[in-house]
Write an enzyme that holds these catalytic residues in place. Structure first.
Site, PDB file in Angstrom:
ATOM      1  N   LYS A 112      49.486  59.102  42.875  1.00 15.34           N
ATOM      2  CA  LYS A 112      48.659  58.336  41.566  1.00 15.34           C
ATOM      3  C   LYS A 112      48.852  59.145  40.446  1.00 15.34           C
ATOM      4  CE  LYS A 112      44.177  59.198  43.083  1.00 15.34           C
ATOM      5  NZ  LYS A 112      43.854  60.320  42.059  1.00 15.34           N
ATOM      6  N   ARG A 119      35.801  55.766  43.052  1.00 14.95           N
ATOM      7  CA  ARG A 119      36.054  56.016  44.442  1.00 14.95           C
ATOM      8  C   ARG A 119      35.111  55.471  45.506  1.00 14.95           C
ATOM      9  NH1 ARG A 119      39.558  60.643  43.216  1.00 14.95           N
ATOM     10  NH2 ARG A 119      40.832  61.559  44.868  1.00 14.95           N
ATOM     11  N   ARG A 151      52.799  70.260  47.932  1.00 20.47           N
ATOM     12  CA  ARG A 151      52.500  70.122  46.560  1.00 20.47           C
ATOM     13  C   ARG A 151      51.937  71.461  46.042  1.00 20.47           C
ATOM     14  NH1 ARG A 151      48.553  65.572  44.989  1.00 20.47           N
ATOM     15  NH2 ARG A 151      46.754  66.303  46.333  1.00 20.47           N
ATOM     16  N   ARG A 194      46.500  73.881  45.775  1.00 20.01           N
ATOM     17  CA  ARG A 194      44.999  73.334  45.492  1.00 20.01           C
ATOM     18  C   ARG A 194      44.521  73.749  46.861  1.00 20.01           C
ATOM     19  NH1 ARG A 194      45.171  67.348  43.478  1.00 20.01           N
ATOM     20  NH2 ARG A 194      43.685  67.284  44.938  1.00 20.01           N
ATOM     21  N   ARG A 236      40.163  64.119  53.639  1.00 22.23           N
ATOM     22  CA  ARG A 236      40.413  63.525  52.483  1.00 22.23           C
ATOM     23  C   ARG A 236      40.807  61.850  52.667  1.00 22.23           C
ATOM     24  NH1 ARG A 236      43.799  67.157  49.198  1.00 22.23           N
ATOM     25  NH2 ARG A 236      43.858  65.515  47.579  1.00 22.23           N
TER      26      ARG A 236
HETATM   27  P1  ADP Z   1      43.792  63.188  45.301  1.00 25.80           P
HETATM   28  O1  ADP Z   1      44.146  61.846  44.321  1.00 25.80           O
HETATM   29  O2  ADP Z   1      44.832  64.195  45.409  1.00 25.80           O
HETATM   30  O3  ADP Z   1      42.977  63.139  46.364  1.00 25.80           O
HETATM   31  P2  ADP Z   1      42.030  64.138  42.581  1.00 25.80           P
HETATM   32  O4  ADP Z   1      42.720  65.207  41.931  1.00 25.80           O
HETATM   33  O5  ADP Z   1      42.117  62.660  42.451  1.00 25.80           O
HETATM   34  O6  ADP Z   1      42.821  64.263  44.166  1.00 25.80           O
HETATM   35  O7  ADP Z   1      40.482  64.415  43.478  1.00 25.80           O
HETATM   36  C1  ADP Z   1      40.400  65.805  43.977  1.00 25.80           C
HETATM   37  C2  ADP Z   1      38.975  65.873  44.308  1.00 25.80           C
HETATM   38  O8  ADP Z   1      37.898  65.711  43.244  1.00 25.80           O
HETATM   39  C3  ADP Z   1      38.562  64.752  45.400  1.00 25.80           C
HETATM   40  O9  ADP Z   1      38.839  64.982  46.554  1.00 25.80           O
HETATM   41  C4  ADP Z   1      36.972  64.965  45.130  1.00 25.80           C
HETATM   42  O10 ADP Z   1      36.455  65.743  45.967  1.00 25.80           O
HETATM   43  C5  ADP Z   1      36.557  65.055  43.715  1.00 25.80           C
HETATM   44  N1  ADP Z   1      36.726  63.610  42.985  1.00 25.80           N
HETATM   45  C6  ADP Z   1      37.657  63.229  42.010  1.00 25.80           C
HETATM   46  N2  ADP Z   1      36.974  61.927  41.756  1.00 25.80           N
HETATM   47  C7  ADP Z   1      36.148  61.662  42.150  1.00 25.80           C
HETATM   48  C8  ADP Z   1      35.321  60.564  42.301  1.00 25.80           C
HETATM   49  N3  ADP Z   1      35.369  59.327  41.482  1.00 25.80           N
HETATM   50  N4  ADP Z   1      34.081  60.725  43.073  1.00 25.80           N
HETATM   51  C9  ADP Z   1      33.838  61.710  44.025  1.00 25.80           C
HETATM   52  N5  ADP Z   1      34.647  62.829  44.074  1.00 25.80           N
HETATM   53  C10 ADP Z   1      35.720  62.961  42.984  1.00 25.80           C
END
Ligand code: ADP
Ligand code: ZN
Length: 216
Positions: A16, A90, A129, A162, A173
């Site tokens: 995404k 989320r 990744r 990461r 996750r």
């Molecule tokens: P991915 O899409 O690979 O899971 P992201 O870069 O979108 O990774 O997010 C990485 C981390 O940041 C998540 O696993 C979470 O811990 C935190 N995070 C990001 N966006 C949110 C959100 N809207 N609410 C809560 N935690 C978030």
């Protein structure tokens, strides 16, 4: 005239983030990634970063109140180009709070894009990744021309994994996504009409093309 307002969602490793960057470029939108914003906050050791780091490393969601503070600030800096929101909302409370916030700003969501990917594909992708420590470009080791050690093809900086991309954390996750984020999809589905689901198992360019087509 203001541009579109799009939400993009999908499980970790669905691509995404990659697709969001491409769509933002193609449609001239601002790309807002809560994951990127959080990682920047962690690197800069801001108050938010210090509070969020531990949740992120463990593969858990950062608490809603912290996320709402962040998103309120980002939306407050609206530049009228429209945006694609990547990584938010989320959870259901985040989705509800976002609806309220947008309503009070007179902004409507034009589309919700959901990228579907098989769990087996996800584990493989996320394990491979790598992210550039400088320009934050994202790569898969399988398709890196000079291999991992050659560094970032764009800027030459070292590539890093990461901290939340270890296998055990990926699975956590994914479960968090199932339990907390999938209900958000129903929330938008019930609001009708604007939902776009694409199959994210295939080729990156094909997926971008499919999304752009669906958004027209
Ligand atoms: P991915 O899409 O690979 O899971 P992201 O870069 O979108 O990774 O997010 C990485 C981390 O940041 C998540 O696993 C979470 O811990 C935190 N995070 C990001 N966006 C949110 C959100 N809207 N609410 C809560 N935690 C978030
Ligand atoms: Zn780079």
């Amino acid at each position: 005239m203001t541009g579109k307002h799009i939400i993009i969602t999908g499980p970790p490793g669905s691509g995404k983030g990659t697709q969001a960057v491409r769509i933002a470029e193609r449609l001239g939108l601002r790309h807002m990634s809560t994951g990127d914003l959080l990682r920047e906050a962690v690197a800069a050791k801001t108050e938010l970063g210090l509070k969020a780091a531990d949740y992120m490393t463990r593969g858990l969601l950062v608490p809603d109140d912290l996320m709402l503070g962040l998103i309120r600030e980002e939306l407050g800096a609206d530049d009228g180009r429209g945006w694609i929101l990547d990584g938010f909302p989320r959870t259901l409370p985040q989705a509800e709070a976002l609806s309220d916030l947008l309503e009070s700003n007179g902004i409507g969501i034009d589309n919700v894009v959901q990228i579907d990917v098989d769990p087996g594909v996800i584990v493989k992708r996320v394990e491979g990744r790598r992210v550039c420590g400088e320009c934050r470009a994202v790569y898969g080791i399988a398709t890196l021309p000079g291999g991992e050690k050659a560094g970032c093809p764009k800027c030459g900086a070292p590539l890093i994994k990461r901290s939340d991309d270890e296998e055990e954390t990926i699975l956590r996750r994914f479960n968090v996504y199932r339990e907390q984020t999938e209900p958000v999809l129903d929330y938008y589905r019930k609001r009708g009409g604007k939902f776009v689901a694409v199959n994210g198992n295939g080729d990156i360019d094909d997926i971008t093309a499919e999304i752009i087509r669906a958004l027209k």
